[in-house]
Design an enzyme around this catalytic site. Sequence first.
Site, mmCIF file in Angstrom:
data_model
loop_
_atom_site.group_PDB
_atom_site.id
_atom_site.type_symbol
_atom_site.label_atom_id
_atom_site.label_comp_id
_atom_site.label_asym_id
_atom_site.label_seq_id
_atom_site.Cartn_x
_atom_site.Cartn_y
_atom_site.Cartn_z
ATOM 1 N N HIS A 22 0.885 -1.171 0.000
ATOM 2 C CA HIS A 22 0.000 0.000 0.000
ATOM 3 C C HIS A 22 0.922 1.220 0.000
ATOM 4 O O HIS A 22 1.603 1.501 0.992
ATOM 5 C CB HIS A 22 -0.874 -0.052 1.258
ATOM 6 C CG HIS A 22 -2.077 0.824 1.205
ATOM 7 N ND1 HIS A 22 -3.111 0.637 0.323
ATOM 8 C CD2 HIS A 22 -2.425 1.905 1.957
ATOM 9 C CE1 HIS A 22 -4.048 1.549 0.520
ATOM 10 N NE2 HIS A 22 -3.651 2.334 1.499
ATOM 11 N N LYS A 167 -10.169 6.611 -3.263
ATOM 12 C CA LYS A 167 -9.179 7.626 -2.901
ATOM 13 C C LYS A 167 -7.861 7.156 -3.486
ATOM 14 O O LYS A 167 -7.477 5.993 -3.303
ATOM 15 C CB LYS A 167 -9.156 7.709 -1.372
ATOM 16 C CG LYS A 167 -7.940 8.305 -0.727
ATOM 17 C CD LYS A 167 -8.311 8.781 0.663
ATOM 18 C CE LYS A 167 -7.207 8.558 1.668
ATOM 19 N NZ LYS A 167 -7.497 9.139 2.983
ATOM 20 N N LYS A 169 -3.786 7.513 -3.755
ATOM 21 C CA LYS A 169 -2.647 8.027 -3.013
ATOM 22 C C LYS A 169 -1.629 8.550 -4.012
ATOM 23 O O LYS A 169 -1.129 7.781 -4.852
ATOM 24 C CB LYS A 169 -2.022 6.885 -2.199
ATOM 25 C CG LYS A 169 -2.860 6.495 -1.005
ATOM 26 C CD LYS A 169 -2.812 7.595 0.031
ATOM 27 C CE LYS A 169 -3.407 7.144 1.342
ATOM 28 N NZ LYS A 169 -3.389 8.226 2.333
ATOM 29 N N ASP A 198 -5.353 11.789 -2.147
ATOM 30 C CA ASP A 198 -4.696 12.133 -0.886
ATOM 31 C C ASP A 198 -3.218 12.316 -1.183
ATOM 32 O O ASP A 198 -2.538 11.384 -1.618
ATOM 33 C CB ASP A 198 -4.905 11.009 0.138
ATOM 34 C CG ASP A 198 -4.405 11.401 1.525
ATOM 35 O OD1 ASP A 198 -3.835 12.507 1.660
ATOM 36 O OD2 ASP A 198 -4.589 10.602 2.471
ATOM 37 N N GLU A 224 -7.152 15.812 -0.530
ATOM 38 C CA GLU A 224 -6.815 15.659 0.895
ATOM 39 C C GLU A 224 -5.365 16.056 1.136
ATOM 40 O O GLU A 224 -4.454 15.578 0.452
ATOM 41 C CB GLU A 224 -7.055 14.186 1.266
ATOM 42 C CG GLU A 224 -6.764 13.844 2.707
ATOM 43 C CD GLU A 224 -7.242 12.434 3.067
ATOM 44 O OE1 GLU A 224 -8.069 11.856 2.317
ATOM 45 O OE2 GLU A 224 -6.771 11.911 4.086
ATOM 46 N N ASP A 249 -6.271 16.540 6.811
ATOM 47 C CA ASP A 249 -6.058 15.264 7.499
ATOM 48 C C ASP A 249 -4.905 15.419 8.486
ATOM 49 O O ASP A 249 -5.132 15.660 9.675
ATOM 50 C CB ASP A 249 -5.804 14.144 6.478
ATOM 51 C CG ASP A 249 -5.615 12.799 7.164
ATOM 52 O OD1 ASP A 249 -5.912 12.694 8.373
ATOM 53 O OD2 ASP A 249 -5.158 11.838 6.512
ATOM 54 N N LYS A 273 -10.541 11.365 12.638
ATOM 55 C CA LYS A 273 -9.834 10.128 12.996
ATOM 56 C C LYS A 273 -9.775 10.022 14.517
ATOM 57 O O LYS A 273 -9.272 10.953 15.170
ATOM 58 C CB LYS A 273 -8.426 10.125 12.403
ATOM 59 C CG LYS A 273 -8.431 10.088 10.881
ATOM 60 C CD LYS A 273 -7.066 9.867 10.276
ATOM 61 C CE LYS A 273 -7.195 9.729 8.758
ATOM 62 N NZ LYS A 273 -5.909 9.555 8.075
ATOM 63 N N GLU A 327 -13.935 6.083 5.093
ATOM 64 C CA GLU A 327 -12.943 5.198 4.458
ATOM 65 C C GLU A 327 -12.595 4.065 5.440
ATOM 66 O O GLU A 327 -11.437 3.680 5.559
ATOM 67 C CB GLU A 327 -11.692 5.996 4.078
ATOM 68 C CG GLU A 327 -11.050 6.697 5.261
ATOM 69 C CD GLU A 327 -9.815 7.510 4.929
ATOM 70 O OE1 GLU A 327 -9.535 7.759 3.748
ATOM 71 O OE2 GLU A 327 -9.118 7.911 5.888
HETATM 72 O O1 LIG Z 1 -5.490 9.126 5.024
HETATM 73 C C1 LIG Z 1 -4.366 8.738 5.255
HETATM 74 O O2 LIG Z 1 -3.469 9.538 5.094
HETATM 75 C C2 LIG Z 1 -4.063 7.368 5.777
HETATM 76 C C3 LIG Z 1 -4.836 6.232 5.289
HETATM 77 C C4 LIG Z 1 -6.254 6.325 5.096
HETATM 78 C C5 LIG Z 1 -6.584 5.591 4.014
HETATM 79 C C6 LIG Z 1 -5.395 5.154 3.423
HETATM 80 O O3 LIG Z 1 -5.270 4.466 2.413
HETATM 81 O O4 LIG Z 1 -4.360 5.628 4.115
HETATM 82 MN MN LIG Z 2 -4.900 11.200 4.525
#
Ligand SMILES: O=C(O)C[C@H]1C=CC(=O)O1
Ligand SMILES: [Mn+2]
Length: 374
Positions: A22, A167, A169, A198, A224, A249, A273, A327
């Site tokens: 991931h 979402k 990354k 994000d 994000e 975040d 969170k 999420e």
């Molecule tokens: O949001 C984050 O930064 C951390 C986390 C939340 C979902 C994901 O894939 O990573």
């Molecule tokens: Mn995040």
Amino acid sequence: MPICAIESIETIIVDLPTIRPHKLAMHTMQNQTLVIIRVRCADGIEGIGEATTIGGLSYGNESPDSIKTNIDRHFAPLLIGQDASNINAAMLRLERSIRGNTFAKSGIESALLDALGKRLNLPVSELLGGRVRDALPVAWTLASGNTEKDIAEAEKMLDLRRHRIFKLKIGAGEVCHDLAHVIAIKKALGDRASVRVDVNQAWDEAVALRACKVLGDNGIDLIEQPISRNNRGGMVRLNLSSPAPIMADESIECVEDAFNLAREGAASVFALKIAKNGGPRAVLRTAAIAEAAGIGLYGGTMLEGGIGTLASAHAFLTLNKLAWDTELFGPLLLTEDILTEPLLYRDFHLHVSTAPGLGLAIDEERLAFFRRDK
Ligand SMILES: O=C(O)C[C@H]1C=CC(=O)O1
Ligand SMILES: [Mn+2]
């Protein structure tokens, strides 16, 4: 209610495999490490909590090792002998002597809520004032690092009716490459899915200024944490100029951060969170600030296993509006869990039972197998 003393607190580090690597801007996860917290009370009831972060110390100020050491050495002596049913008193006692450490506090608060719920025969959502829904829509994160693989994964999730919010990354690679990756995925999924990104603080303001415009103009619904949590002025300026809403975040490391962000207009959506606020009750204080300020809410995760995910879910079930959904997919990223029953994901939602406490039980054999100190 007669006083029911906390007799012992045990912290257990557990390492679990993930379904695939991931990839986040600051770290690539090859597995996930949970800290399980067991609070045993004089009436024989045990409360279970979880304190989990991402990538050791690469995401936040606490690591699994620091969480365990700090609970064992600093939290437990303050709590042993205290009334397990008075969560206000227990958490205030911690607050008076322990700065920060919201991840560890969140695990303890979750465990105390679980114990109280079992004692009173009520789900944690009811201890928090009552649920206004029984299920939560759940986004999935596409983070394989490969565009084609991510599209195939999204198609599979749509077919399974598990997720229709994705979402992505980004932030680890070249900006142009990241933008092309996001746009290709949005094009492939079209109106069948909401696509968000994000950046995990990876861009500077100048890059973000241009990139947020490109993302917004190409149908991306939410951006994000595009820049550093320390550049609050930059967040304010981006929030004014970006065609897609900006979500905070990493900017929120405590309830007071949420207040300052709201006051300054630094984000139009907050990721909630439990770990960053100090527990399921603490996160609702941040939610209240957001609601008062007209800021949208999103139920976030630190990729917790089933325990932390349910602790978050019980809090989010009580919210009036979750305009940006949640999420809470952490358990689905793991190939194994340590609970007797898996969480129920169906029809794009996580369904949360009304069983007492968090509504879960530990599978002792699995815990024994996956604990790091076995
Ligand atoms: O949001 C984050 O930064 C951390 C986390 C939340 C979902 C994901 O894939 O990573
Ligand atoms: Mn995040």
